[in-house]
Motif scaffolding. Structure first.
Motif, PDB file in Angstrom:
ATOM      1  N   LYS A 294       0.838  -1.205   0.000  1.00  0.00           N
ATOM      2  CA  LYS A 294       0.000   0.000   0.000  1.00  0.00           C
ATOM      3  C   LYS A 294       0.871   1.253   0.000  1.00  0.00           C
ATOM      4  O   LYS A 294       0.592   2.229  -0.719  1.00  0.00           O
ATOM      5  N   THR A 295       1.939   1.235   0.793  1.00  0.00           N
ATOM      6  CA  THR A 295       2.829   2.394   0.877  1.00  0.00           C
ATOM      7  C   THR A 295       3.527   2.646  -0.456  1.00  0.00           C
ATOM      8  O   THR A 295       3.583   3.784  -0.940  1.00  0.00           O
ATOM      9  N   CYS A 296       4.059   1.574  -1.070  1.00  0.00           N
ATOM     10  CA  CYS A 296       4.789   1.732  -2.335  1.00  0.00           C
ATOM     11  C   CYS A 296       3.852   2.104  -3.474  1.00  0.00           C
ATOM     12  O   CYS A 296       4.230   2.899  -4.353  1.00  0.00           O
ATOM     13  N   ASP A 297       2.641   1.547  -3.480  1.00  0.00           N
ATOM     14  CA  ASP A 297       1.671   1.912  -4.515  1.00  0.00           C
ATOM     15  C   ASP A 297       1.343   3.394  -4.457  1.00  0.00           C
ATOM     16  O   ASP A 297       1.216   4.061  -5.492  1.00  0.00           O
ATOM     17  N   CYS A 298       1.223   3.912  -3.255  1.00  0.00           N
ATOM     18  CA  CYS A 298       0.941   5.338  -3.087  1.00  0.00           C
ATOM     19  C   CYS A 298       2.151   6.180  -3.464  1.00  0.00           C
ATOM     20  O   CYS A 298       2.021   7.215  -4.121  1.00  0.00           O
ATOM     21  N   LEU A 299       3.336   5.713  -3.088  1.00  0.00           N
ATOM     22  CA  LEU A 299       4.557   6.493  -3.318  1.00  0.00           C
ATOM     23  C   LEU A 299       4.912   6.585  -4.790  1.00  0.00           C
ATOM     24  O   LEU A 299       5.332   7.641  -5.273  1.00  0.00           O
ATOM     25  N   PHE A 300       4.735   5.482  -5.533  1.00  0.00           N
ATOM     26  CA  PHE A 300       5.202   5.428  -6.913  1.00  0.00           C
ATOM     27  C   PHE A 300       4.086   5.551  -7.950  1.00  0.00           C
ATOM     28  O   PHE A 300       4.317   5.301  -9.130  1.00  0.00           O
ATOM     29  N   GLU A 301       2.889   5.909  -7.537  1.00  0.00           N
ATOM     30  CA  GLU A 301       1.799   5.987  -8.494  1.00  0.00           C
ATOM     31  C   GLU A 301       1.990   7.186  -9.432  1.00  0.00           C
ATOM     32  O   GLU A 301       2.674   8.158  -9.116  1.00  0.00           O
ATOM     33  N   GLY A 302       1.333   7.085 -10.601  1.00  0.00           N
ATOM     34  CA  GLY A 302       1.379   8.186 -11.563  1.00  0.00           C
ATOM     35  C   GLY A 302       2.774   8.417 -12.104  1.00  0.00           C
ATOM     36  O   GLY A 302       3.483   7.486 -12.472  1.00  0.00           O
ATOM     37  N   ASP A 303       3.171   9.675 -12.165  1.00  0.00           N
ATOM     38  CA  ASP A 303       4.479  10.018 -12.734  1.00  0.00           C
ATOM     39  C   ASP A 303       5.573  10.102 -11.684  1.00  0.00           C
ATOM     40  O   ASP A 303       6.643  10.641 -11.934  1.00  0.00           O
ATOM     41  N   GLY A 304       5.327   9.567 -10.491  1.00  0.00           N
ATOM     42  CA  GLY A 304       6.357   9.553  -9.456  1.00  0.00           C
ATOM     43  C   GLY A 304       6.512  10.857  -8.705  1.00  0.00           C
ATOM     44  O   GLY A 304       7.493  11.031  -7.978  1.00  0.00           O
ATOM     45  N   ARG A 305       5.554  11.763  -8.833  1.00  0.00           N
ATOM     46  CA  ARG A 305       5.666  13.063  -8.165  1.00  0.00           C
ATOM     47  C   ARG A 305       5.512  12.933  -6.650  1.00  0.00           C
ATOM     48  O   ARG A 305       5.935  13.820  -5.906  1.00  0.00           O
ATOM     49  N   ASN A 306       4.934  11.836  -6.199  1.00  0.00           N
ATOM     50  CA  ASN A 306       4.713  11.689  -4.762  1.00  0.00           C
ATOM     51  C   ASN A 306       6.015  11.549  -3.981  1.00  0.00           C
ATOM     52  O   ASN A 306       6.068  11.880  -2.794  1.00  0.00           O
ATOM     53  N   LEU A 307       7.069  11.042  -4.625  1.00  0.00           N
ATOM     54  CA  LEU A 307       8.342  10.906  -3.903  1.00  0.00           C
ATOM     55  C   LEU A 307       8.929  12.263  -3.542  1.00  0.00           C
ATOM     56  O   LEU A 307       9.218  12.518  -2.368  1.00  0.00           O
ATOM     57  N   PRO A 308       9.127  13.188  -4.507  1.00  0.00           N
ATOM     58  CA  PRO A 308       9.583  14.527  -4.102  1.00  0.00           C
ATOM     59  C   PRO A 308       8.546  15.256  -3.264  1.00  0.00           C
ATOM     60  O   PRO A 308       8.898  16.059  -2.403  1.00  0.00           O
ATOM     61  N   GLY A 309       7.260  14.959  -3.514  1.00  0.00           N
ATOM     62  CA  GLY A 309       6.220  15.565  -2.680  1.00  0.00           C
ATOM     63  C   GLY A 309       6.346  15.124  -1.236  1.00  0.00           C
ATOM     64  O   GLY A 309       6.160  15.922  -0.308  1.00  0.00           O
ATOM     65  N   PHE A 310       6.664  13.835  -1.042  1.00  0.00           N
ATOM     66  CA  PHE A 310       6.885  13.335   0.317  1.00  0.00           C
ATOM     67  C   PHE A 310       8.072  14.035   0.963  1.00  0.00           C
ATOM     68  O   PHE A 310       8.038  14.371   2.153  1.00  0.00           O
ATOM     69  N   MET A 311       9.147  14.265   0.194  1.00  0.00           N
ATOM     70  CA  MET A 311      10.328  14.908   0.759  1.00  0.00           C
ATOM     71  C   MET A 311      10.005  16.312   1.265  1.00  0.00           C
ATOM     72  O   MET A 311      10.530  16.748   2.297  1.00  0.00           O
ATOM     73  N   ILE A 312       9.128  17.025   0.532  1.00  0.00           N
ATOM     74  CA  ILE A 312       8.718  18.359   0.974  1.00  0.00           C
ATOM     75  C   ILE A 312       7.863  18.262   2.226  1.00  0.00           C
ATOM     76  O   ILE A 312       8.092  18.952   3.232  1.00  0.00           O
ATOM     77  N   GLY A 313       6.849  17.388   2.179  1.00  0.00           N
ATOM     78  CA  GLY A 313       5.974  17.220   3.343  1.00  0.00           C
ATOM     79  C   GLY A 313       6.716  16.684   4.545  1.00  0.00           C
ATOM     80  O   GLY A 313       6.430  17.069   5.689  1.00  0.00           O
ATOM     81  N   ARG A 314       7.686  15.793   4.284  1.00  0.00           N
ATOM     82  CA  ARG A 314       8.485  15.249   5.371  1.00  0.00           C
ATOM     83  C   ARG A 314       9.249  16.347   6.089  1.00  0.00           C
ATOM     84  O   ARG A 314       9.303  16.389   7.316  1.00  0.00           O
ATOM     85  N   GLN A 315       9.852  17.268   5.317  1.00  0.00           N
ATOM     86  CA  GLN A 315      10.610  18.345   5.932  1.00  0.00           C
ATOM     87  C   GLN A 315       9.702  19.264   6.738  1.00  0.00           C
ATOM     88  O   GLN A 315      10.085  19.742   7.815  1.00  0.00           O
TER      89      GLN A 315
END
Length: 353
Positions: free
Chosen positions: A132-153
């Motif tokens: 579930k975590t990886c499906d959410c992280l890598f869905e679409g064009d992969g924008r969620n990974l850098p998005g997570f880095m922003i939200g994480r900070q």
């Protein structure tokens, strides 16, 4: 590829050499032993003197960490911190460890995310929550990974807003010092450096080592999925959308180019890895216990294809043409230098003859 990065690297090496954080190394060794994977190093085996010096720094770091905890907890229970009035000491301690745990989870998540990026979908599907975590992280064009880095900070900043209140020692007029130490030492306590040391070790490095050794186990918890969603929500609020703009401006000013310009696309690298055993040896990274995930993180090969726009393609074409011109100019310069050296060599040979 600049002198400031080199300077930062050397400062980091100096801090590591000081031994302040060496108590993290036994944690690395313990988790490596638990995972059944030996620690690998390209360094030569330590001499007896180096071993003694290493374990001396480990002991020193452990003592300093224990003392830092003692000072901070003593100040908390004596209500001599900058924590808001009316908050009971027990609640302050609970908040202290709870927010450090959240920060630690976020620190470890970024390491684990990069590690599972190289795993197949079947490997990630072994755990419900990891999938579930990886499906959410890598869905679409992969924008969620850098998005997570922003939200994480953003989330880390919010947590440290509380942690800083808890760990900052403050002695009011007429109050006794912590452990009755002299004013000079108490002034050092008041700087907050002890709290910074605690959070660096207990809320950052230790969690990163755990995540690098056990990435799947780290992701196989509902808390990881919840924190991912929360970080994406923080990014979605737009409070730090300026980060995307600043990154784009920085890219233009520094003339950064896409990875495809230097190493090719993921498909091209996959073809080369099949054709060249040496390339495959270098590119097939594996997550080793106690080691940060090596190499440049890439999206999983089975991730949905990136939705490219005409503007994206044109921008990549411009980058490739610029890089092509740079290479051509460099070759011309090298040819001229080579011709000059050859002429000098021939002239020297003629004079010798």
């Amino acid at each position: 590829n600049n002198w400031f990065a080199y300077f930062t690297f050397q400062v980091a090496r100096l801090i590591e050499f000081s031994g302040l954080l060496h108590c993290c190394y036994p944690v690395q060794m313990i988790f490596a032993k638990l995972s059944g994977q030996p620690l690998e190093s390209k360094d030569a085996p330590r001499t007896t003197g180096q071993t003694i010096f290493f374990w001396f720094r480990v002991l020193m770091s452990t003592v300093i960490l224990a003392f830092s905890f003692a000072v901070t907890l003593s100040a908390l229970f004596q209500e001599k911190t900058t924590m808001w009035e009316g908050v009971p000491p027990v609640v302050s301690v609970i908040l202290f460890f709870a927010f450090m745990a959240v920060v630690g989870m976020l620190e470890g998540m970024q390491i684990a995310f990069f590690a599972v990026a190289k795993m197949s979908e079947s490997e990630r599907a072994k755990s419900k929550w990891a999938k579930k975590t990886c499906d959410c992280l890598f869905e679409g064009d992969g924008r969620n990974l850098p998005g997570f880095m922003i939200g994480r900070q953003m989330c880390v900043t919010l947590c440290f807003f509380i942690v800083a209140r808890v760990t900052s020692v403050k002695i009011e007029e007429g109050e006794s010092n912590i452990f009755g130490v002299p004013e000079g030492l108490q002034g050092f306590f008041n700087t907050g450096l002890l709290g910074a040391l605690i959070t660096t070790i207990a809320a950052s490095i230790t969690w990163q080592l755990v995540a690098s050794a056990f990435p799947m186990a780290f992701l196989s918890t509902p808390l990881t999925f919840i924190l991912l969603k929360f970080c994406l929500f923080l990014e979605w609020t737009g409070l730090c959308q300026g980060a995307w703009v600043v990154a784009r401006v920085h890219r233009k000013l520094a003339k950064f180019k896409r990875d495809e310009v230097y190493v090719g696309s993921a498909e091209e690298r996959a073809i080369r890895s099949v054709e060249s055993s040496e390339f495959n040896k270098d590119e097939s990274y594996h997550v080793e216990a106690g080691h940060m995930y090596p190499g440049v993180p890439v999206m999983p090969p089975n991730m949905k294809k990136r939705q490219q726009t005409v503007e994206d393609i044109e921008e990549l074409e411009r980058d490739l043409r610029t890089h092509q011109n740079d290479v051509a100019n460099r070759l011309v310069h090298l040819e001229a230098t080579k011709a000059t050296l050859m002429a000098e060599k021939n002239k020297s040979n003629d004079a010798g003859a």
